[in-house]
Design a protein around this motif. Structure first.
Motif, PDB file in Angstrom:
ATOM      1  N   THR A  69     -10.559   1.274   6.630  1.00 17.11           N
ATOM      2  CA  THR A  69     -10.551   0.353   7.767  1.00 17.11           C
ATOM      3  C   THR A  69     -11.709  -0.626   7.724  1.00 17.11           C
ATOM      4  O   THR A  69     -11.643  -1.679   8.344  1.00 17.11           O
ATOM      5  N   GLU A  70     -12.772  -0.291   6.999  1.00 13.62           N
ATOM      6  CA  GLU A  70     -13.927  -1.186   6.896  1.00 13.62           C
ATOM      7  C   GLU A  70     -13.765  -2.235   5.804  1.00 13.62           C
ATOM      8  O   GLU A  70     -14.527  -3.197   5.755  1.00 13.62           O
ATOM      9  N   LEU A  71     -12.778  -2.072   4.932  1.00 17.08           N
ATOM     10  CA  LEU A  71     -12.569  -3.028   3.848  1.00 17.08           C
ATOM     11  C   LEU A  71     -12.002  -4.337   4.386  1.00 17.08           C
ATOM     12  O   LEU A  71     -11.192  -4.336   5.316  1.00 17.08           O
ATOM     13  N   SER A  72     -12.396  -5.430   3.757  1.00 13.81           N
ATOM     14  CA  SER A  72     -11.755  -6.706   4.068  1.00 13.81           C
ATOM     15  C   SER A  72     -10.327  -6.653   3.529  1.00 13.81           C
ATOM     16  O   SER A  72      -9.994  -5.801   2.697  1.00 13.81           O
ATOM     17  N   PHE A  73      -9.497  -7.568   3.984  1.00 16.52           N
ATOM     18  CA  PHE A  73      -8.124  -7.630   3.492  1.00 16.52           C
ATOM     19  C   PHE A  73      -8.120  -7.793   1.974  1.00 16.52           C
ATOM     20  O   PHE A  73      -7.385  -7.109   1.261  1.00 16.52           O
ATOM     21  N   GLU A  74      -8.965  -8.680   1.474  1.00 19.19           N
ATOM     22  CA  GLU A  74      -9.002  -8.966   0.042  1.00 19.19           C
ATOM     23  C   GLU A  74      -9.434  -7.745  -0.760  1.00 19.19           C
ATOM     24  O   GLU A  74      -8.871  -7.449  -1.817  1.00 19.19           O
ATOM     25  N   ALA A  75     -10.439  -7.013  -0.266  1.00 19.83           N
ATOM     26  CA  ALA A  75     -10.920  -5.821  -0.962  1.00 19.83           C
ATOM     27  C   ALA A  75      -9.860  -4.720  -0.942  1.00 19.83           C
ATOM     28  O   ALA A  75      -9.661  -4.024  -1.945  1.00 19.83           O
ATOM     29  N   ALA A  76      -9.176  -4.566   0.186  1.00 24.38           N
ATOM     30  CA  ALA A  76      -8.124  -3.558   0.286  1.00 24.38           C
ATOM     31  C   ALA A  76      -6.981  -3.889  -0.668  1.00 24.38           C
ATOM     32  O   ALA A  76      -6.447  -3.007  -1.350  1.00 24.38           O
ATOM     33  N   LEU A  77      -6.605  -5.153  -0.738  1.00 25.90           N
ATOM     34  CA  LEU A  77      -5.532  -5.575  -1.631  1.00 25.90           C
ATOM     35  C   LEU A  77      -5.925  -5.370  -3.099  1.00 25.90           C
ATOM     36  O   LEU A  77      -5.116  -4.901  -3.907  1.00 25.90           O
ATOM     37  N   LYS A  78      -7.172  -5.670  -3.433  1.00 26.55           N
ATOM     38  CA  LYS A  78      -7.644  -5.479  -4.805  1.00 26.55           C
ATOM     39  C   LYS A  78      -7.600  -4.004  -5.189  1.00 26.55           C
ATOM     40  O   LYS A  78      -7.149  -3.643  -6.272  1.00 26.55           O
ATOM     41  N   ARG A  79      -8.049  -3.135  -4.281  1.00 25.52           N
ATOM     42  CA  ARG A  79      -8.025  -1.692  -4.549  1.00 25.52           C
ATOM     43  C   ARG A  79      -6.579  -1.216  -4.691  1.00 25.52           C
ATOM     44  O   ARG A  79      -6.273  -0.402  -5.569  1.00 25.52           O
ATOM     45  N   LEU A  80      -5.692  -1.716  -3.860  1.00 25.51           N
ATOM     46  CA  LEU A  80      -4.283  -1.339  -3.943  1.00 25.51           C
ATOM     47  C   LEU A  80      -3.699  -1.758  -5.292  1.00 25.51           C
ATOM     48  O   LEU A  80      -2.955  -0.994  -5.925  1.00 25.51           O
ATOM     49  N   GLU A  81      -4.044  -2.928  -5.764  1.00 25.35           N
ATOM     50  CA  GLU A  81      -3.576  -3.386  -7.077  1.00 25.35           C
ATOM     51  C   GLU A  81      -4.104  -2.487  -8.192  1.00 25.35           C
ATOM     52  O   GLU A  81      -3.378  -2.188  -9.151  1.00 25.35           O
TER      53      GLU A  81
ATOM     54  N   ILE B 215      -4.830   0.693  -7.920  1.00 29.56           N
ATOM     55  CA  ILE B 215      -4.084   1.950  -7.824  1.00 29.56           C
ATOM     56  C   ILE B 215      -2.715   1.797  -8.462  1.00 29.56           C
ATOM     57  O   ILE B 215      -2.272   2.661  -9.234  1.00 29.56           O
ATOM     58  N   VAL B 216      -2.029   0.703  -8.172  1.00 29.53           N
ATOM     59  CA  VAL B 216      -0.694   0.473  -8.734  1.00 29.53           C
ATOM     60  C   VAL B 216      -0.780   0.425 -10.255  1.00 29.53           C
ATOM     61  O   VAL B 216       0.039   1.046 -10.954  1.00 29.53           O
ATOM     62  N   ARG B 217      -1.759  -0.297 -10.793  1.00 29.77           N
ATOM     63  CA  ARG B 217      -1.911  -0.377 -12.257  1.00 29.77           C
ATOM     64  C   ARG B 217      -2.121   1.012 -12.861  1.00 29.77           C
ATOM     65  O   ARG B 217      -1.516   1.355 -13.876  1.00 29.77           O
ATOM     66  N   LYS B 218      -2.973   1.804 -12.223  1.00 28.57           N
ATOM     67  CA  LYS B 218      -3.266   3.140 -12.758  1.00 28.57           C
ATOM     68  C   LYS B 218      -2.029   4.034 -12.688  1.00 28.57           C
ATOM     69  O   LYS B 218      -1.732   4.767 -13.633  1.00 28.57           O
ATOM     70  N   LEU B 219      -1.298   3.966 -11.590  1.00 31.28           N
ATOM     71  CA  LEU B 219      -0.090   4.785 -11.471  1.00 31.28           C
ATOM     72  C   LEU B 219       0.975   4.342 -12.464  1.00 31.28           C
ATOM     73  O   LEU B 219       1.642   5.176 -13.075  1.00 31.28           O
ATOM     74  N   GLU B 220       1.135   3.033 -12.634  1.00 33.27           N
ATOM     75  CA  GLU B 220       2.140   2.525 -13.566  1.00 33.27           C
ATOM     76  C   GLU B 220       1.800   2.840 -15.021  1.00 33.27           C
ATOM     77  O   GLU B 220       2.693   3.019 -15.840  1.00 33.27           O
ATOM     78  N   SER B 221       0.510   2.925 -15.323  1.00 35.36           N
ATOM     79  CA  SER B 221       0.099   3.196 -16.703  1.00 35.36           C
ATOM     80  C   SER B 221       0.350   4.642 -17.099  1.00 35.36           C
ATOM     81  O   SER B 221       0.422   4.959 -18.282  1.00 35.36           O
ATOM     82  N   GLY B 222       0.455   5.528 -16.111  1.00 36.27           N
ATOM     83  CA  GLY B 222       0.681   6.943 -16.398  1.00 36.27           C
ATOM     84  C   GLY B 222      -0.563   7.688 -16.817  1.00 36.27           C
ATOM     85  O   GLY B 222      -0.485   8.827 -17.267  1.00 36.27           O
ATOM     86  N   GLU B 223      -1.737   7.079 -16.660  1.00 35.71           N
ATOM     87  CA  GLU B 223      -2.969   7.726 -17.102  1.00 35.71           C
ATOM     88  C   GLU B 223      -3.531   8.726 -16.100  1.00 35.71           C
ATOM     89  O   GLU B 223      -4.435   9.479 -16.426  1.00 35.71           O
TER      90      GLU B 223
END
Length: 82
Positions: free
Chosen positions: A9-21, A23-31
């Motif tokens: 909740t303390e993250l800016s929108f941009e920081a939250a979106l960057k972290r979400l991206e 996470i998606v990359r890591k999950l998609e990579s299967g690592e």
């Protein structure tokens, strides 16, 4: 209602979106291991909810400019979303 993570909740929108991206990359990579993937998915879902809430709040503040007969800006009205 789901418990809010104070760090998210303390993250800016941009920081939250960057972290979400990230996470998606890591999950998609299967690592990620299964346990890590489950944790990342939960964090990603909380980040998504936070981003959606921030976007909804921003949209509610947008004003639409109304123009007068002379073509000049005359007033503003709240954004109607439709």
């Amino acid at each position: 209602m789901a418990e809010q993570d104070p760090q998210i909740t303390e993250l800016s929108f941009e920081a939250a979106l960057k972290r979400l991206e990230e996470i998606v990359r890591k999950l998609e990579s299967g690592e990620a291991s299964l346990d890590e993937a489950i944790e990342l998915y939960g964090e990603g879902d909380r980040l998504r909810q936070q981003c959606e809430a921030r976007l909804a709040a921003a949209q509610a503040r947008i004003e639409k400019i109304q123009f007068g007969r002379d073509g000049q800006p005359a007033a503003t009205v709240p954004f109607d979303g439709g």
